[in-house]
Design a protein around this motif. Structure first.
Motif, PDB file in Angstrom:
ATOM      1  N   UNK A 257       0.849  -1.191   0.000  1.00  0.00           N
ATOM      2  CA  UNK A 257       0.000   0.000   0.000  1.00  0.00           C
ATOM      3  C   UNK A 257       0.884   1.240   0.000  1.00  0.00           C
ATOM      4  N   UNK A 258       0.423   2.260  -0.686  1.00  0.00           N
ATOM      5  CA  UNK A 258       1.168   3.509  -0.712  1.00  0.00           C
ATOM      6  C   UNK A 258       1.220   4.116   0.685  1.00  0.00           C
ATOM      7  N   UNK A 259       2.320   4.771   0.961  1.00  0.00           N
ATOM      8  CA  UNK A 259       2.519   5.338   2.290  1.00  0.00           C
ATOM      9  C   UNK A 259       1.819   6.694   2.433  1.00  0.00           C
ATOM     10  N   UNK A 260       1.755   7.159   3.649  1.00  0.00           N
ATOM     11  CA  UNK A 260       1.325   8.519   3.936  1.00  0.00           C
ATOM     12  C   UNK A 260       2.573   9.357   4.149  1.00  0.00           C
ATOM     13  N   UNK A 261       2.630  10.485   3.491  1.00  0.00           N
ATOM     14  CA  UNK A 261       3.790  11.365   3.576  1.00  0.00           C
ATOM     15  C   UNK A 261       3.356  12.705   4.139  1.00  0.00           C
ATOM     16  N   UNK A 262       4.070  13.180   5.141  1.00  0.00           N
ATOM     17  CA  UNK A 262       3.695  14.394   5.868  1.00  0.00           C
ATOM     18  C   UNK A 262       4.873  15.351   5.894  1.00  0.00           C
ATOM     19  N   UNK A 263       4.632  16.610   5.589  1.00  0.00           N
ATOM     20  CA  UNK A 263       5.639  17.651   5.766  1.00  0.00           C
ATOM     21  C   UNK A 263       5.239  18.518   6.954  1.00  0.00           C
ATOM     22  N   UNK A 270       7.300   9.809   6.822  1.00  0.00           N
ATOM     23  CA  UNK A 270       6.653   8.757   6.040  1.00  0.00           C
ATOM     24  C   UNK A 270       6.100   7.749   7.036  1.00  0.00           C
ATOM     25  N   UNK A 271       4.831   7.404   6.868  1.00  0.00           N
ATOM     26  CA  UNK A 271       4.202   6.574   7.890  1.00  0.00           C
ATOM     27  C   UNK A 271       3.127   5.681   7.290  1.00  0.00           C
ATOM     28  N   UNK A 272       2.441   4.948   8.153  1.00  0.00           N
ATOM     29  CA  UNK A 272       1.534   3.878   7.734  1.00  0.00           C
ATOM     30  C   UNK A 272       0.177   4.424   7.298  1.00  0.00           C
ATOM     31  N   UNK A 273      -0.393   3.746   6.331  1.00  0.00           N
ATOM     32  CA  UNK A 273      -1.704   4.088   5.794  1.00  0.00           C
ATOM     33  C   UNK A 273      -2.717   3.030   6.241  1.00  0.00           C
TER      34      UNK A 273
END
Length: 560
Positions: A257-263, A270-273
């Motif tokens: 699954x594509x990751x969650x990316x946060x700025x 980069x973290x779990x979806x």
């Protein structure tokens, strides 16, 4: 300076972040591994020494933990594996969450009065979902590793066959679960010593698990999900009163699954979806917090603001999240700056917001159990893996001849809407058990990337996982080392119950009084939480660091 947070559910987001000029090291020179057990960490380094990479090491660490830490994870459970492949800067989450059997139905878990039967949801065959861990190990080896499974699984097979001495944490939790384990003959034969919980010095040998791992090493997925072992599992589950089928096992798939990316300010996370709720909740909390300069706040007001962010994120977790293969979720909206701005505006600078003023559910007491390990190898590959059998020793059920405990992850579903699970978390039909559905999780393996420093962080801890990872990330951003991060005192709020719980000594007496004056109910607890494992790499100096939570007994953080 106030900055907004952006969420992107993407793959391959580290390319621009990691490609920088002027650093002393373009990639790590050695390797760092932090896990919950010395034997697991050593297994990872043994595989690296044979030419393996971080993904091979992850197979070795995960499988060894299934041998030496069965109270927390194992072949009969599942997990989420956050991966970064350095050569193409690919970020991906490998979803090995358990799935509900085809015969699943919420009515199976209700008593004659229509109330949730807690014994059925956490003990025995009905509590167990179809395991995902074996499929994850195979996927890692085939798609990302450099070594055959026979080499990566060899340390775990050897330890299972030769035996080891369980640590005091293992023995204490085994004694706590003894009444359930004693219900099932194969469980008692494997885990009890002449019918009672074993004492310090007991040698735990598990030849059946060694054989199970050999089947996986030889046949891959077919060694577990088809053939002799699959038939043994189905027959054993049915004999104990469960409802697995051969089709349930054969149809299981680990999913990328594509990751969650946060700025967040100058940092990239980069973290779990989903089916993890952790990444979305983390994004929502950080987005709210981006409107404050936390560094200028005293401990009381910093706690107040962080707790209010926690409260709102956990409320949305209960309302909106579920298995992405079954449920449409407003992920972009939940993590948008505009939504966070509205939530932030509802936070009073000096007063708590009662949770019952936010629409929602009721909840109940908590427990914790899972495991996490973190790896960075010499090529810059990274793995953050959180895996679990749910409660200590899972369902308590071992099927004869298999050598492993089945999970009790069915309790992570909302078996009855609005009724809390064992971790005090609530949900609705979006997280109800349906055939093939994966239960919502709090697992939050994360990468934290700055201009000079990179960290891999995660922890067990049930419903507290997300808040512990949030606090760990904030501490990493503040310059703390992995050793400091894993040792730091922790606090938690999860919307319901409306209480700030904390580890002993987190707050002074004066700070407790000040928070109570703001309207908070405080639970300055009598025990500690979690078993966090963090590794980091300083790109500017080339230095590694690793930290394993001192709350554990056999944790091991090593740089070589």
């Amino acid at each position: 300076m106030t900055m907004s947070l952006r969420l992107r559910i993407v793959s391959g987001t580290l390319l621009l972040v990691l490609a920088g000029a002027g650093h002393a090291a373009d990639k790590p020179l050695h390797a760092a591994i932090a896990s919950a057990h010395t034997l697991a960490t050593q297994a990872g380094f043994d595989v690296l020494a044979q030419g393996g990479n971080a993904f091979d090491a992850a197979v070795a660490v995960a499988s060894t933990l299934s041998v030496v830490e069965p109270q927390s994870s194992g072949i009969g459970g599942g997990g989420l594996f956050l991966l970064h492949r350095a050569r193409d800067a690919k970020d991906i989450m490998l979803d090995a969450r358990e799935t509900a059997p085809g015969a699943s139905n919420p009515s199976l878990y209700l008593d004659a009065k229509g109330d949730l039967d807690r014994d059925k949801s956490v003990n025995g065959p009905l509590s167990a979902g179809i395991p995902g861990e074996p499929a994850a190990l195979v996927w890692l080896a085939v798609h990302y590793g450099k070594l055959p499974l026979k080499k990566s699984l060899a340390p775990a097979i050897r330890i299972a066959r030769d035996g080891f001495q369980p640590d005091s944490r293992f023995l204490k939790e085994l004694a706590q679960r003894q009444p359930v384990i004693a219900r099932y003959p194969a469980s008692a034969a494997l885990l009890l010593d002449q019918g009672v919980a074993p004492k310090q010095g007991w040698i735990f040998k598990n030849p059946d698990l060694a054989h199970t791992l050999e089947l996986i090493a030889e046949k891959g997925n077919d060694g577990f999900y088809k053939g002799e072992l699959a038939q043994k599992l189905v027959d054993g589950v049915h004999a104990a009163g469960g409802n697995w089928t051969l089709a349930d096992l054969a149809q299981y798939q680990a999913k990328e699954r594509e990751t969650i990316s946060i700025d967040y300010h100058e940092w990239h996370i980069v973290t779990a979806t989903p089916p993890s709720s952790g990444g979305i909740a983390l994004a929502e909390m950080l987005n709210i917090l981006s409107g404050y300069d936390l560094g200028k706040l005293d401990h009381v007001h910093r706690t107040h603001i962080i707790v209010e962010a926690m409260r709102r994120a956990y409320r949305d977790r209960a309302e909106y999240l579920g298995d992405p293969d079954f449920v449409t979720m407003p992920l972009a909206e939940l993590a948008s700056p505009l939504y966070a701005a509205g939530l932030r505006a509802s936070i009073h600078p000096e007063k708590a917001t009662p949770s019952d003023l936010l629409p929602g559910y009721m909840a109940a007491p908590q427990g914790t159990h899972t495991t996490h390990f973190s790896i960075i190898d010499g090529d810059g590959n990274m793995v953050g893996a959180t895996q679990t059998v749910n409660l200590p020793f899972g369902s308590g059920l071992v099927i004869g001849g298999t050598g492993f405990l089945l999970n009790n992850e069915m309790d992570d579903f909302a078996l009855k809407a609005g009724t809390a699970n064992a971790f005090g978390l609530v949900g609705n039909d979006k997280n109800a058990p349906m055939p093939g559905r994966r239960p919502l999780s709090s697992m939050t393996p994360s990468f934290v990337i700055g201009a000079d420093r990179i960290g891999v962080i995660g922890t067990p801890g049930g419903s507290r996982i997300i808040t512990m990872v949030l606090e760990g990330i904030l501490n990493f951003m503040d310059g703390q080392t992995p050793e400091q991060i894993v040792a730091a005192k922790r606090f938690h709020h999860q919307y319901m119950p409306d209480v700030i719980s904390s580890e002993p000594g987190t707050f002074t007496r004066e700070e407790l009084k000040a928070l109570e004056a703001m309207g908070y109910t405080m639970d300055d607890g009598s025990r500690t939480w979690g078993f966090m494992n963090v590794v980091s790499w300083n790109k500017k100096t080339g230095a590694y660091a690793a930290g394993s939570d001192p709350r554990g007994v056999s944790g091991s953080a090593v740089v070589k």
